[in-house]
Motif scaffolding. Structure first.
Motif, PDB file in Angstrom:
ATOM      1  N   GLU A  32     -16.590  73.793 -21.989  1.00 11.74           N
ATOM      2  CA  GLU A  32     -15.850  74.809 -22.722  1.00 11.74           C
ATOM      3  C   GLU A  32     -16.848  75.751 -23.382  1.00 11.74           C
ATOM      4  N   ASP A  33     -16.685  77.034 -23.126  1.00  9.54           N
ATOM      5  CA  ASP A  33     -17.599  78.049 -23.662  1.00  9.54           C
ATOM      6  C   ASP A  33     -19.050  77.738 -23.322  1.00  9.54           C
ATOM      7  N   LYS A  37     -18.824  68.876 -22.858  1.00  9.37           N
ATOM      8  CA  LYS A  37     -18.289  67.986 -23.878  1.00  9.37           C
ATOM      9  C   LYS A  37     -17.627  66.796 -23.203  1.00  9.37           C
ATOM     10  N   LEU A  39     -14.609  63.567 -24.055  1.00  6.76           N
ATOM     11  CA  LEU A  39     -13.633  62.927 -24.924  1.00  6.76           C
ATOM     12  C   LEU A  39     -13.453  61.502 -24.407  1.00  6.76           C
ATOM     13  N   GLY A  86      -6.066  70.564 -29.186  1.00  5.89           N
ATOM     14  CA  GLY A  86      -6.842  70.438 -30.414  1.00  5.89           C
ATOM     15  C   GLY A  86      -7.874  69.320 -30.332  1.00  5.89           C
ATOM     16  N   LEU A  87      -7.713  68.416 -29.377  1.00  3.93           N
ATOM     17  CA  LEU A  87      -8.677  67.332 -29.211  1.00  3.93           C
ATOM     18  C   LEU A  87     -10.014  67.818 -28.658  1.00  3.93           C
ATOM     19  N   ARG A  88     -10.095  69.079 -28.275  1.00 10.56           N
ATOM     20  CA  ARG A  88     -11.368  69.631 -27.787  1.00 10.56           C
ATOM     21  C   ARG A  88     -12.453  69.537 -28.852  1.00 10.56           C
ATOM     22  N   HIS A  89     -12.053  69.418 -30.093  1.00  7.21           N
ATOM     23  CA  HIS A  89     -13.012  69.355 -31.192  1.00  7.21           C
ATOM     24  C   HIS A  89     -13.358  67.923 -31.573  1.00  7.21           C
ATOM     25  N   ARG A  90     -12.875  66.966 -30.791  1.00  3.43           N
ATOM     26  CA  ARG A  90     -13.135  65.550 -31.069  1.00  3.43           C
ATOM     27  C   ARG A  90     -13.960  64.945 -29.942  1.00  3.43           C
ATOM     28  N   LYS A  91     -14.660  63.888 -30.252  1.00  3.35           N
ATOM     29  CA  LYS A  91     -15.410  63.153 -29.239  1.00  3.35           C
ATOM     30  C   LYS A  91     -14.720  61.845 -28.883  1.00  3.35           C
TER      31      LYS A  91
END
Length: 139
Positions: A32-33, A37, A39, A86-91
């Motif tokens: 992403e961008d 990443k 998850l 919103g889980l894109r900001h979580r690991k």
């Protein structure tokens, strides 16, 4: 977002007094961008063993792509990310209730999901323009 890999596996005991063998882990790797990443979703194996109660699938493996069986554990992280961007900001995510597990699969467009998995198997990466295209929208 570019999906690079989805996989899942059953955890095994590392020490005799631990409970890892009751859990599965599902992982998704995506870009992403320009940043790669991952998850990791951990959940109780019981949910997968009783998948008919929580998912729209009749079998596990539920799908076969070019001779490769796709199991529910292989897609839990993918489904979670599509359902909740919103889980894109979580690991990491831990699913600890039956309702949470069921919610992940609720209203998923299974045919679109199968298309994505087929493309991913053939191309090794798939670009997703909008996660909403994988969720059935209310009329």
């Amino acid at each position: 977002m570019i999906i690079k890999e989805c996989k899942g596996y059953e955890l095994e005991k590392e020490k005799p007094n631990t409970s890892e063998d009751y859990f599965n882990r599902s992982e998704i790797t995506y870009v992403e961008d320009g940043v790669e990443k991952s998850l990791h979703v951990l959940y109780v194996r019981y949910y997968e063993e009783h998948f008919k109660q929580y998912t729209p699938f009749e079998e596990n493996p539920f799908f076969n792509v070019n001779g490769t069986d796709i199991y529910i554990k292989d897609i839990v992280a993918l489904v979670c990310l599509l359902k909740n961007p919103g889980l894109r900001h979580r690991k990491r995510l831990y699913i600890n209730t039956e309702k949470e597990f069921q919610f992940c699969f609720q209203d998923m467009n299974i045919e679109k999901l199968k298309e994505l998995l087929t493309d991913l198997n053939g191309k090794n990466q798939v670009e997703i323009k909008s996660p909403l295209q994988y969720v059935v929208q209310p009329n």
